[in-house]
Enzyme design. Structure first.
Site: not given
Ligand code: BTN
Length: 260
Positions: A60, A119, A254
């Site tokens: 992205r 992640k 974040r």
């Protein structure tokens, strides 16, 4: 993979989305780039494209997506979709992928797969086609990248790998777990929109209650506490001046404590 596995996967795909066929390549620049090229050329047949290696994987916001043969699962699914409302599509994809993998996997808005705040995988949703407006068919290209093992040893602490959760996971078995339910979820999304996915997203919402910074590139747009998503899938952030909704795909979020 034996022929039975391949047959079962193909049957599962066709049951979830009539006509959805499986295509494998050893190497491509990016499975999503390839399917977007086809869609822009008017080739709108439903297809699942799996690559052993990508030479120019995309994430992205124009980022590079790194993967490695044996350490990653990289695939894209192109489906002609005509939902009445497209909002929440990428969140629904995240819900479908997380649910098909493991109960401990969380989602970081809008659709990163997270385990222990690291992640584990990424999702890139793009659309192409001539249609516009409510109910018009466009080709959705849904790209999924999952870390099975650390792609680079230096990144092992910052990223998560599926084998930490599921030690036997390999690309084929993971594809078999993920792809048919994903196609089924997209059929459900086309019919019913984000509604049926909202509570399922909430159950895995890894940002809820976190202090977050919303950025547009380097610019801080707002700071506050993440409070879930609204019925269109926009992130709700409680700020010092009230509740704000964040829906732009170009905004990064974040948890403050984790930094960038
Ligand atoms: C992100 O988190 O930024 C999204 C990453 C998406 C990566 C996958 S890998 C398969 C498909 N092909 C690409 O080039 N990107 C997606």
């Amino acid at each position: 993979m034996g022929p039975r596995g391949a047959d079962a996967l193909e049957a599962g795909l066709a049951a979830a989305w009539p006509g959805l066929r499986l295509e494998r390549v050893d190497e491509v620049d990016s499975t999503s780039s390839e399917l977007m090229r086809r869609a822009r050329a008017g080739r709108l047949q439903p297809v699942l494209l799996v690559a052993r290696r990508q030479t120019a994987g995309r994430g992205r916001m124009g980022r590079v997506w790194r993967s490695a043969e044996g350490a990653s699962l990289t695939f894209s699914m192109a489906l002609p979709l005509a939902p009445a409302d497209w909002s929440g599509l990428s969140l629904a994809v995240g819900v479908a992928v997380a649910e098909s993998l493991h109960g401990a996997i969380a989602l970081k808005w809008p659709n990163d797969l997270w385990w222990q705040r690291r992640k584990l995988g990424g999702i890139l949703v793009e659309t192409a086609g001539t249609g516009g407006g409510a109910g018009a068919a466009r080709c959705a290209v849904i790209g999924i990248g999952l870390n099975l093992a650390p792609v680079e040893p230096a990144e092992a602490a910052a990223t998560a790998s599926l084998r930490e959760l599921m030690p036997a996971a390999d690309a084929q078995s993971t594809l078999e777990r993920v792809a048919p339910p994903l196609a089924g979820a997209m059929a459900q999304f086309e019919r019913d929109g984000f509604g049926p996915f909202a509570s399922r997203f909430a159950a895995r919402d890894g940002l809820r209650g976190c202090d977050v910074v919303v950025r547009d590139g380097a610019r801080v747009v707002l700071e506050g506490r993440a409070c879930g998503v609204d019925r269109r899938g926009a992130l709700l952030v409680h700020t010092s001046s009230g509740m704000e909704t964040v829906s732009s795909y170009e905004v990064s979020v974040r948890p403050v404590a984790l930094g960038d």
